[in-house]
Structures are given as C-alpha cells and as structure tokens.
Enzyme design. Structure first.
Site, PDB file in Angstrom:
ATOM      1  CE  LYS A 219      32.304  46.012  50.088  1.00 15.03           C
ATOM      2  NZ  LYS A 219      32.632  46.840  51.273  1.00 15.03           N
TER       3      LYS A 219
ATOM      4  NE  ARG B 135      34.715  51.604  56.613  1.00 16.97           N
ATOM      5  CZ  ARG B 135      33.965  50.591  56.199  1.00 16.97           C
ATOM      6  NH1 ARG B 135      34.389  49.329  56.339  1.00 16.97           N
ATOM      7  NH2 ARG B 135      32.772  50.814  55.670  1.00 16.97           N
TER       8      ARG B 135
ATOM      9  CG  HIS C 266      28.997  51.145  56.399  1.00 16.33           C
ATOM     10  ND1 HIS C 266      28.475  50.572  55.255  1.00 16.33           N
ATOM     11  CD2 HIS C 266      29.464  50.123  57.149  1.00 16.33           C
ATOM     12  CE1 HIS C 266      28.631  49.260  55.325  1.00 16.33           C
ATOM     13  NE2 HIS C 266      29.220  48.957  56.459  1.00 16.33           N
TER      14      HIS C 266
ATOM     15  NE  ARG D 222      26.346  51.953  51.289  1.00 14.34           N
ATOM     16  CZ  ARG D 222      26.124  52.642  52.399  1.00 14.34           C
ATOM     17  NH1 ARG D 222      25.384  53.742  52.361  1.00 14.34           N
ATOM     18  NH2 ARG D 222      26.616  52.239  53.563  1.00 14.34           N
TER      19      ARG D 222
ATOM     20  CE1 TYR E 134      54.987  20.063  51.370  1.00 12.99           C
ATOM     21  CE2 TYR E 134      52.741  20.910  51.174  1.00 12.99           C
ATOM     22  CZ  TYR E 134      53.984  20.649  50.613  1.00 12.99           C
ATOM     23  OH  TYR E 134      54.227  20.964  49.303  1.00 12.99           O
TER      24      TYR E 134
ATOM     25  CB  CYS F 153      48.946  21.081  49.663  1.00 13.17           C
ATOM     26  SG  CYS F 153      49.295  19.536  50.511  1.00 13.17           S
TER      27      CYS F 153
ATOM     28  CG  ASP G  76      48.974  24.082  43.939  1.00 12.15           C
ATOM     29  OD1 ASP G  76      48.548  25.242  43.793  1.00 12.15           O
ATOM     30  OD2 ASP G  76      50.182  23.799  43.968  1.00 12.15           O
TER      31      ASP G  76
END
Length: 383
Positions: free
Chosen positions: A39, A138, A168, A219, A265, A312, A314
């Site tokens: 997942k 859950r 679980h 699992r 920044y 930042c 990027d």
C-alpha cells in the site's frame, strides 16, 4: 515510466534487500502465507515494481489500502492475489469483481449494501475477508453474532467467497501486555465462528514478535523494506533486517557568506563569520520537511553538514567546509543502519517514524532500482 531524469536528487531502492527481508521473515513462519503489503506505493518505493519483483520470487499474495491501488497493480500485470485492507465503498463492489480483487467486509451493513449494489455484469466471484475489531477500534466488528450473520450472507451469495478473517494489532511494537490481550480477543472471536482459508493478525511487528500457529498468514509492510517498527522490536527480533532505501542529491550552487549575512526565507540563519553554503536540489515538496533544519547530511568524504536556514519547497542549503564543490554527492538517508543518516535517525530528528518518512518522499524524485535483474530508473513525472 521514463528512465530519464534531469535533477540530481534520487532514491536508490535495493530490491535484493527487499527480497532478503521477505525470505528472512518467511523463514520465521515457514508454514504461513506471506502477504506482502504494498500500500501507499509500497511505502514510497514503487508498488508495481516491488510487487512484480517479489511475484517473480514466489510471493503470491499482496495487500493494499484502496481499490484504486489494487486496480493499479492489475493494470500493470500483477496477477497474484490482492486484498484491499481498507473499506471499499460498497457501491464499487462491481469493480472489485471485475478485477478479481479480495475485499474487506467491516460490518454486516457494508455487506448488505455490497450485495444490493451487485449488477451481474461480471460472472465472477469476489473474495471476502471479514475484519474483526480486537481492540484497535478503527475498522471492523467484535460482535460474534454479527460476524456469524456476515458469514451466512457471504455463503448464501453465489458470487461471494468467505476467504478470510483478520484483525490488526494496535500495540505490537511496544513492550506491554496489550498485544497478548488483543490476540486472545481475536482468538476468542474467530474461534466462535466458521474458520475460512486465511486467518491473519500479524503485521510487521507481530510477525517479528509472535510465534504461534493459530494464524496461517502474516501481513508484512514496513519490515519488508528493511525497517523495524520500533527500537523495542529491533531489540527482540531474531531477524536482522536490511534497509533498502538511500536518498541522495548533489550540490548545485555555492555561496560564501560574510559575518552577519543570512540564508533562506526569513534569513533565520546568520553567519557568525565567513561561512560556505551549498544549495541542494531537494525541498519540502520532495518530502524533506521544513523541520529538518539542523539535520546533518553527509558529504562523500564523510563530513557531516547541517541543513542551514529554512528548507524551501524545492531546495535546501547546508553549511559546508571550504573544500566542498559544486557536484559533490550528498547522502540524506543512508541504508546503513549504524549511520548518523540512517532512516531511524532521520525520522527521529523530525519527530516522526520511518513509515511517514518513506511515504512522503514525493513522486518527483526518481527511483533507481538495483539488484538482481534490476538496474533501471522509474521517473513517474515523465511517465
């Protein structure tokens, strides 16, 4: 998929490590079915590639969180069994039938709605795994009467197959008696109803911690990729997991600050004297969070360098020695567990866990796959 990329920030994925982790954990439970959890894009590593690699090495059962993720595997040629662990909207049951996907039934109402939504377009069967709530609160039900009625409903539907029942653990990764209580509750509930082909509750921590033959499937998610769910599980585990991920980049620019000059920044970091600053092409849009300021990355010569100023979107800046140059490789996450740049140390620094650190690494970072019959790049941005 494109094998081209035009920025020096990459994730190296060691597929042989993933396979080795699978085999070591499977060896702890040689008679149990191994369900590989892929997942969240295989925890950021690439669900299709990981599933394809493991399927070729004997894994015949995968688990995902959503129907969309399951269909993605099918659309890319994965023909092994796939279970959706989340609750599929019951009105979408026909899509699960079309793609031959096993689904989770969390309660009787869901089952009634799924039955009424079936339109007969596909003369196929759908496998049902009933979710038991053994303490996580859950998803699922703890009502034995409700579960018995669910099994009857499944058995009375010609297109439904009662294939599994599962739960679980909520606290398998910590040293407490909660795990044992939840396991006893799971056994109590499932022992009172018809037993299907698959009975499973052991997640990664449970698989490394619990040796018991009541369940016949495990699992495994995060540990498949080489990471323990906690320091406690690492301390008691018989298995030495092999981390599979390295995140690296290269210096793209340099600036020399004079005393008092700032960087990034808000100019929150100011030089106390002459200071050399290197710019890295990675930022919070890639998964390097703003709170990683101060975290020390490593140059190839072994020098640790702190992220300086605010990260930042990027890019990020690091304080480097005078010898550093544009083009130098920088390790942000190291596959060596003892490294100061290990996934565990990287996660602890930002007050999170390996799960989150992995899954937030964004799609714009190319994945370079290494291992037997590997050695290729997946750049999803240019697919």
């Amino acid at each position: 998929m494109s094998e081209k990329y035009y920025r020096h920030t990459v994730i190296d994925v060691d597929l042989e490590a993933v396979d080795e982790n699978y085999r070591m954990i499977q060896n702890l439970h040689p008679d149990k079915t191994f369900i590989a959890v892929v997942k969240a894009n295989a925890y950021g590593l690439g669900s299709v590639t990981v599933a394809d690699y493991l399927a070729a090495r004997g894994v015949g059962f995968f688990a995902v969180a959503t129907l969309d993720e399951a269909i993605e595997l099918r659309m890319h040629g994965i023909r092994e069994k796939v279970l959706v662990l989340g609750a599929v909207p019951p009105e979408d049951i026909n899509k699960a039938i079309q793609h031959r996907i096993a689904v989770t039934a969390p309660n009787l109402e869901w089952l009634y709605e799924a039955c009424s939504s079936m339109d007969g377009r596909y003369d196929k069967e759908v496998w049902i795994h009933i979710k038991v709530n053994s303490g996580m609160n859950r998803l699922g039900t703890s009502d034995i009467g409700e579960i018995s009625r669910m099994i009857e409903e499944i058995d009375n539907n010609e297109h439904f197959i009662y294939e599994g029942i599962y739960s679980h653990f909520s606290s398998a990764d910590i040293d407490s008696d909660v795990n044992a209580r939840e396991y006893d509750e799971f056994k109590r509930i499932t022992g009172a109803v018809k037993r299907p082909r698959y009975v499973h509750i052991q997640n990664s921590a449970g698989a490394l911690r619990v040796k018991d033959d009541y369940c016949n499937a495990i699992r495994v998610g995060i540990s498949l990729y080489g990471y323990y769910t906690s320091g406690y599980i690492e301390s008691i585990s018989e298995v030495k997991l092999k981390p599979s991920v390295m995140l690296s980049t290269k210096v793209t620019d340099m600036h020399t600050l004079s005393e008092g000059e700032g960087v990034s920044y808000g100019l929150t970091h100011r030089a106390q004297g002459r200071e050399k600053i290197a710019t890295l092409p990675i930022g919070y849009a890639d998964g390097l969070l703003r709170r990683q300021t101060g975290y020390e990355v490593r140059l190839e010569d072994g020098t640790n360098c702190p992220i300086t100023g605010r990260v930042c979107m990027d890019s990020a800046m690091i304080s480097v020695p005078e010898s550093a140059e544009i083009g130098d490789r920088v390790i942000i996450i190291d596959p060596e567990r003892e490294s100061e740049q290990s996934m565990e140390n990287y996660s602890v620094y930002s007050e999170t866990i390996s799960y989150e650190s992995l899954t937030i690494l964004s799609r714009r970072i190319p994945r370079i796959y290494r291992g037997e019959k590997a050695g290729f790049v997946h750049n999803e941005v240019l697919k």
